[in-house]
Scaffold this active site. Sequence first.
Site, PDB file in Angstrom:
ATOM      1  N   ASP A  32       0.812  -1.121   0.048  1.00 55.98           N
ATOM      2  CA  ASP A  32      -0.054  -0.115  -0.166  1.00 55.98           C
ATOM      3  C   ASP A  32       0.701   1.489  -0.104  1.00 55.98           C
ATOM      4  OD1 ASP A  32      -2.267   1.840   0.791  1.00 55.98           O
ATOM      5  OD2 ASP A  32      -3.485   0.019   0.995  1.00 55.98           O
ATOM      6  N   HIS A  39      -3.553   6.168   3.395  1.00 58.82           N
ATOM      7  CA  HIS A  39      -4.369   5.163   2.858  1.00 58.82           C
ATOM      8  C   HIS A  39      -3.721   3.479   3.468  1.00 58.82           C
ATOM      9  CE1 HIS A  39      -5.583   1.870  -0.144  1.00 58.82           C
ATOM     10  NE2 HIS A  39      -6.720   2.786  -0.296  1.00 58.82           N
ATOM     11  N   SER A  54     -11.202  -0.640  -0.885  1.00 56.48           N
ATOM     12  CA  SER A  54      -9.854  -0.514   0.002  1.00 56.48           C
ATOM     13  C   SER A  54      -9.994  -0.839   1.154  1.00 56.48           C
ATOM     14  CB  SER A  54      -9.075   1.028  -0.258  1.00 56.48           C
ATOM     15  OG  SER A  54      -8.473   0.954  -1.478  1.00 56.48           O
TER      16      SER A  54
END
Length: 787
Positions: A151, A224, A560
């Site tokens: 990620d 994220h 996600s």
Amino acid sequence: MAALLRVLFLFSLLLPLSSSSIDNSKKTFIVQVNRDASKPSIFPTHRHWYESSLASISPNKPTPSQPDASGSDEPIIHTYETLFHGFSAKLSPFEVQNLQTLPHIAAVIPEQVRHPHTTRSPEFLGLTTSDSAGLLKESDFGSDLVIGVIDTGIWPERQSFNDRDLGPIPSKWKGRCLESKHFPATSCNRKLIGARFFCSGYEATNGKMNETTENRSPRDSDGHGTHTASIAAGRYVFPASTLGYARGKAAGMAPKARLAAYKVCWNAGCYDSDILAAFDAAVSDGVDVVSLSVGGVVVPYYLDAIAIGAFRAVAAGVFVSASAGNGGPGGLTVTNVAPWVTTVGAGTMDRDFPADVKLGNGRVILGTSVYGGPALVPGRMHPLIYAGTEGGDGYSSSLCLEGSLNPNLVKGKIVVCDRGINSRAAKGEVVKKAGGLGMILANGVFDGEGLVADCHVLPATAVGAAGGDEIRKYIAEAAKSKSPPTATILFKGTRLGVRPAPVVASFSARGPNPESPEIVKPDVIAPGLNILAAWPDKIGPSGIPTDKRTTEFNILSGTSMACPHVSGLAALLKAAHPGWSPAAIKSALMTTAYTLDNRGETMLDESSGNTSTVLDFGAGHVHPQKAMDPGLIYDLNTYDYVDFLCNANYTTKNIQVITGKIADCSGAKRAGHTGNLNYPLLSVVFQQYGKQKMSTHFIRTVTNVGDANSIYKVTIKPPRGISVTVEPEKLAFRRVGQKLSFLVRVQAMALRLSSGSSSMKSGSIVWTDGKHVVTSPLVVTMQQPLQ
């Protein structure tokens, strides 16, 4: 149209080049070298051999004193030695053509640029610490399992990653904590046991990164990766909230599982060459699960670095889960579709954050927001304006794009902005800079009624397409009368016990599978809307650079967020059942998934309010407690996947690119067809071609992981108008681990369809022994070919 564009895209990748029309601009390619090709002894390392190979076909290769356009003087970007055998490099079309003539080169794969598919969920899923028995208890919260998160990196100081009361690092672990600027070795502990970053592919295309805006280290400068990692395996943290919303205890799915962060995503995206290097490192390090919340264009598996990396990982016993994408609610939008990947869509939970719009005519429009600043003056109505009809060019101002609003017209008013182009939170910043008092973010027709709560920088809320239409209509009508339009926003905090739930999130990507229609994707859905999880310092909760607010947790939405829920659950299942393969874990999650919401009715589609289908939710919403004891599993190994690829008409060379081994398709005919892959979900596409009656069969083999001496009986729920039979109708298992097979026959009559159209119907095949219920959806698609 989507299929045509995809064909054109693939054609552009594979089109042969004539020497008279060669473009000498360089792009990154991933080069696979035959595993049986021996490195000549004159080269000390594989890297030297690869560089020599490049030199042999690149007589004008830049020397160290003559760097190429990217600023790099290194011909090789990455070398791959664990899962994948080869390297990545920047190549001109001429070099690609010449490289493919070398005998030791198996494939040259164009690089894709991918992007991230951007805490009540454990409780909603039935995982609570107070249970005396259950998946958390049985798996010891996943304490010896390692989840690798590929990620944007990680913010290690968050309490979600503390190592309090954790045992020593598992002895199998071979990874490392890559010490770098802003990331000392002490950043890792017994929770975060590994951290690496991969940026060579990114920099090969974009030049050296700007280290004032990005961290050349595993440290997360986006948010994220920190968010997804804590969803998968965050520790229990209390109290937790975002700007006062979602107060309670935050926890990941596998609170004691160890984490390894592999940073591959940067400001310009996530580059295939870096992603493949992360896969290579993760499996070499010893992860048990890979969680990947990024995606891109669907291409054949032999051109897909994620599909290739995932296959090699699964072959090594590593479970791989990936996000389905946020391209919904349209069909054919699902990504990460390889059958060996567990593809995860997004659903809602029974929690929301209401922030309703009250209009001057008394009407109330439902909305949602997690705005945490000063509210609008209670009881006061404020001037209301739709930016698209007041000044500007209409289009830009309707979307509240940067610089599009006239401060003289919006100052002191609530502004209605249409969704699209720029980010939802960025629209609020545009309104605020222009002097607006608040914002109403209205969905377009394509967005439907799906709502996402955002941490806005001013009083703001999001409303559905119908609500947006009503507000714009009210503004237009009020403007014609003597009473100007007014409104206010009523922020109501956190609401629990919402019904119906779960609902398939509007943005969640949908099937059918663009590459393999016989393999329905997504596989399952999991919570992905308004998820509370850890968040870095130095990044405001809205994600806007000017947002200087800080919060330890943030609320985000996307597939996600759904993907790491399944990654964490897979770690728990692997801990409870160490002998299960990745396919067995996927099977347990799929056959025990549910499709009914908390009203007892089939889950709805958030975008339309209509009943959702298998193409929206796959096998259904994950049910962790039932997945721990599924009764039967549909298992698979790499030979089964090879047979599938053979029957899908992949060439032996194509298959070798995916598997890394020379393929033998001689036994594939025994499998019959691609639909006979031993998948937990059955799907067939009938091409009518003027035929009135069509039929097919499926062969499935189930393994008993429940009780010895158990008898399973079948219940058939055929799709409407379809004939389905199962032989035998009873499976008698004498022992645990025993395998038995059954045959499913499907017959369908032609439908009246227009050219190029299709009709999908679904049913199910359910095996039960009175204790376990093993459900396999059955999908039948009738397709009228283009004429």
